[in-house]
Design a protein around this motif. Structure first.
Motif, PDB file in Angstrom:
ATOM      1  N   LYS A  46       0.907  -1.270   0.071  1.00  0.00           N
ATOM      2  CA  LYS A  46      -0.016  -0.068  -0.021  1.00  0.00           C
ATOM      3  C   LYS A  46       0.849   1.326  -0.030  1.00  0.00           C
ATOM      4  O   LYS A  46       0.522   2.257  -0.733  1.00  0.00           O
ATOM      5  CB  LYS A  46      -1.100  -0.087   1.217  1.00  0.00           C
ATOM      6  CG  LYS A  46      -1.984  -0.795   0.937  1.00  0.00           C
ATOM      7  CD  LYS A  46      -3.103  -0.838   2.198  1.00  0.00           C
ATOM      8  CE  LYS A  46      -4.051  -1.867   2.111  1.00  0.00           C
ATOM      9  NZ  LYS A  46      -4.875  -1.785   3.281  1.00  0.00           N
ATOM     10  N   ARG A  47       1.879   1.350   1.017  1.00  0.00           N
ATOM     11  CA  ARG A  47       2.789   2.620   0.821  1.00  0.00           C
ATOM     12  C   ARG A  47       3.501   2.519  -0.491  1.00  0.00           C
ATOM     13  O   ARG A  47       3.669   3.753  -0.964  1.00  0.00           O
ATOM     14  CB  ARG A  47       4.014   2.365   2.023  1.00  0.00           C
ATOM     15  CG  ARG A  47       3.351   2.499   3.405  1.00  0.00           C
ATOM     16  CD  ARG A  47       4.298   2.659   4.570  1.00  0.00           C
ATOM     17  NE  ARG A  47       5.386   1.590   4.541  1.00  0.00           N
ATOM     18  CZ  ARG A  47       5.112   0.605   5.401  1.00  0.00           C
ATOM     19  NH1 ARG A  47       4.027   0.577   6.020  1.00  0.00           N
ATOM     20  NH2 ARG A  47       6.025  -0.352   5.382  1.00  0.00           N
ATOM     21  N   TRP A  48       4.034   1.528  -0.985  1.00  0.00           N
ATOM     22  CA  TRP A  48       4.765   1.636  -2.299  1.00  0.00           C
ATOM     23  C   TRP A  48       3.636   2.211  -3.455  1.00  0.00           C
ATOM     24  O   TRP A  48       4.032   2.871  -4.304  1.00  0.00           O
ATOM     25  CB  TRP A  48       5.063   0.199  -2.964  1.00  0.00           C
ATOM     26  CG  TRP A  48       5.779   0.407  -4.437  1.00  0.00           C
ATOM     27  CD1 TRP A  48       5.236  -0.345  -5.356  1.00  0.00           C
ATOM     28  CD2 TRP A  48       7.055   0.939  -4.488  1.00  0.00           C
ATOM     29  NE1 TRP A  48       6.267  -0.163  -6.233  1.00  0.00           N
ATOM     30  CE2 TRP A  48       7.149   0.783  -5.885  1.00  0.00           C
ATOM     31  CE3 TRP A  48       7.973   1.616  -3.890  1.00  0.00           C
ATOM     32  CZ2 TRP A  48       8.161   1.285  -6.573  1.00  0.00           C
ATOM     33  CZ3 TRP A  48       9.197   2.082  -4.333  1.00  0.00           C
ATOM     34  CH2 TRP A  48       9.362   1.828  -5.821  1.00  0.00           C
ATOM     35  N   ALA A  49       2.404   1.656  -3.461  1.00  0.00           N
ATOM     36  CA  ALA A  49       1.252   2.244  -4.230  1.00  0.00           C
ATOM     37  C   ALA A  49       1.084   3.756  -4.103  1.00  0.00           C
ATOM     38  O   ALA A  49       1.187   4.337  -5.105  1.00  0.00           O
ATOM     39  CB  ALA A  49       0.069   1.357  -4.354  1.00  0.00           C
ATOM     40  N   VAL A  50       1.261   4.198  -3.018  1.00  0.00           N
ATOM     41  CA  VAL A  50       0.768   5.621  -2.707  1.00  0.00           C
ATOM     42  C   VAL A  50       2.229   6.191  -3.366  1.00  0.00           C
ATOM     43  O   VAL A  50       1.926   7.297  -3.913  1.00  0.00           O
ATOM     44  CB  VAL A  50       0.522   5.747  -1.263  1.00  0.00           C
ATOM     45  CG1 VAL A  50       0.893   7.378  -0.774  1.00  0.00           C
ATOM     46  CG2 VAL A  50      -0.835   5.298  -0.744  1.00  0.00           C
ATOM     47  N   TYR A  51       3.426   5.896  -2.893  1.00  0.00           N
ATOM     48  CA  TYR A  51       4.591   6.386  -3.173  1.00  0.00           C
ATOM     49  C   TYR A  51       4.652   6.600  -4.954  1.00  0.00           C
ATOM     50  O   TYR A  51       4.952   7.501  -5.421  1.00  0.00           O
ATOM     51  CB  TYR A  51       5.845   5.540  -2.760  1.00  0.00           C
ATOM     52  CG  TYR A  51       7.092   6.136  -3.311  1.00  0.00           C
ATOM     53  CD1 TYR A  51       7.682   7.219  -2.719  1.00  0.00           C
ATOM     54  CD2 TYR A  51       7.721   5.320  -4.510  1.00  0.00           C
ATOM     55  CE1 TYR A  51       8.941   7.693  -3.427  1.00  0.00           C
ATOM     56  CE2 TYR A  51       9.116   5.607  -4.921  1.00  0.00           C
ATOM     57  CZ  TYR A  51       9.730   7.038  -4.566  1.00  0.00           C
ATOM     58  OH  TYR A  51      10.953   7.324  -5.142  1.00  0.00           O
ATOM     59  N   GLU A  52       4.359   5.508  -5.523  1.00  0.00           N
ATOM     60  CA  GLU A  52       4.501   5.427  -7.042  1.00  0.00           C
ATOM     61  C   GLU A  52       3.294   6.431  -7.689  1.00  0.00           C
ATOM     62  O   GLU A  52       3.642   7.134  -8.452  1.00  0.00           O
ATOM     63  CB  GLU A  52       3.995   4.098  -7.471  1.00  0.00           C
ATOM     64  CG  GLU A  52       5.024   3.174  -7.603  1.00  0.00           C
ATOM     65  CD  GLU A  52       6.014   3.188  -8.878  1.00  0.00           C
ATOM     66  OE1 GLU A  52       5.667   3.246  -9.669  1.00  0.00           O
ATOM     67  OE2 GLU A  52       7.219   3.613  -8.582  1.00  0.00           O
ATOM     68  N   LYS A  53       2.129   6.509  -6.831  1.00  0.00           N
ATOM     69  CA  LYS A  53       1.161   7.673  -7.523  1.00  0.00           C
ATOM     70  C   LYS A  53       1.694   8.665  -7.478  1.00  0.00           C
ATOM     71  O   LYS A  53       1.473   9.667  -8.292  1.00  0.00           O
ATOM     72  CB  LYS A  53      -0.057   7.265  -6.875  1.00  0.00           C
ATOM     73  CG  LYS A  53      -1.190   7.879  -7.270  1.00  0.00           C
ATOM     74  CD  LYS A  53      -2.515   7.521  -6.732  1.00  0.00           C
ATOM     75  CE  LYS A  53      -3.912   7.898  -7.585  1.00  0.00           C
ATOM     76  NZ  LYS A  53      -4.908   7.648  -7.160  1.00  0.00           N
ATOM     77  N   GLU A  54       2.310   9.280  -6.095  1.00  0.00           N
ATOM     78  CA  GLU A  54       2.894  10.551  -5.962  1.00  0.00           C
ATOM     79  C   GLU A  54       3.773  10.876  -7.011  1.00  0.00           C
ATOM     80  O   GLU A  54       4.028  11.990  -7.574  1.00  0.00           O
ATOM     81  CB  GLU A  54       3.411  10.479  -4.600  1.00  0.00           C
ATOM     82  CG  GLU A  54       2.354  10.435  -3.400  1.00  0.00           C
ATOM     83  CD  GLU A  54       2.889  10.524  -2.037  1.00  0.00           C
ATOM     84  OE1 GLU A  54       4.292  10.429  -1.800  1.00  0.00           O
ATOM     85  OE2 GLU A  54       2.304  10.471  -1.081  1.00  0.00           O
ATOM     86  N   MET A  55       4.787   9.919  -7.303  1.00  0.00           N
ATOM     87  CA  MET A  55       5.968  10.145  -8.207  1.00  0.00           C
ATOM     88  C   MET A  55       5.399  10.212  -9.561  1.00  0.00           C
ATOM     89  O   MET A  55       5.899  11.119 -10.535  1.00  0.00           O
ATOM     90  CB  MET A  55       7.014   8.848  -8.124  1.00  0.00           C
ATOM     91  CG  MET A  55       7.830   8.739  -6.954  1.00  0.00           C
ATOM     92  SD  MET A  55       8.747  10.254  -6.704  1.00  0.00           S
ATOM     93  CE  MET A  55       8.020  10.862  -5.382  1.00  0.00           C
ATOM     94  N   GLN A  56       4.590   9.502  -9.981  1.00  0.00           N
ATOM     95  CA  GLN A  56       3.520   9.798 -11.347  1.00  0.00           C
ATOM     96  C   GLN A  56       3.076  11.150 -11.548  1.00  0.00           C
ATOM     97  O   GLN A  56       3.231  11.782 -12.666  1.00  0.00           O
ATOM     98  CB  GLN A  56       2.674   8.703 -11.574  1.00  0.00           C
ATOM     99  CG  GLN A  56       3.364   7.498 -12.102  1.00  0.00           C
ATOM    100  CD  GLN A  56       2.322   6.027 -12.117  1.00  0.00           C
ATOM    101  OE1 GLN A  56       1.134   6.279 -11.915  1.00  0.00           O
ATOM    102  NE2 GLN A  56       2.700   4.965 -12.400  1.00  0.00           N
TER     103      GLN A  56
END
Length: 159
Positions: A35-45
């Motif tokens: 979940k943390r990784w998905a949030v991070y990925e979305k922020e980076m995108q």
């Protein structure tokens, strides 16, 4: 995110619980990580999109660059995919059938390893060197024989 000391404390506690509970705790921890990784990925995108818009790169199609590969890579890749049409096209456009990679493997070597009889015939008909040697002095015949492809062995011996 849990810090190192929290994880060590949790680990000590998990040593005292049954295996099934440890497994559930690990699954829960992994779910939290994902979940943390998905949030991070979305922020980076989102950051990348915003930066691209600021630079005027909103339309990616306009800014696409073509990638091209060395002729030897194209031929080896097409023969490894067993794509006779592309191999014929490349050879018809004066590409040498004896181009090799950094290990000295030619398309004929690779086709003999993969047991692609039709590809072997195409390459030989376009002048591939039947006795081409790789960096370890192996020929396509060595490759075919080692892999047990007797049909290819016969074709290569006839050549």
């Amino acid at each position: 995110m849990a810090n190192h000391l929290e994880l060590l404390t949790e680990l000590q506690q998990l040593d005292k619980v049954p295996s099934l509970e440890r497994l559930r705790a690990a699954q829960k921890r992994r779910t939290q990580q994902l979940k943390r990784w998905a949030v991070y990925e979305k922020e980076m995108q989102n950051k990348k999109r915003k930066a691209d818009k600021r630079r005027g790169h909103g339309n990616l199609r306009e800014n696409c660059r073509r990638v091209s590969f060395a002729a030897s890579i194209a031929l080896l890749e097409a023969s490894a995919r067993n794509d006779p049409d592309e191999v014929r096209y490349l050879l018809k456009n004066n590409l040498s059938p004896d181009l090799c990679n950094e290990d000295g493997l030619t398309a004929l070597h690779q086709s003999c390893i993969d047991n692609y009889e039709d590809m072997v015939r195409i390459l030989l008909n376009h002048g591939a060197t039947v006795n081409a040697q790789d960096n370890e002095l192996w020929t396509p015949l060595h490759a075919a024989a080692t892999c047990g492809h007797t049909g290819l062995v016969k074709i290569l011996i006839q050549q």
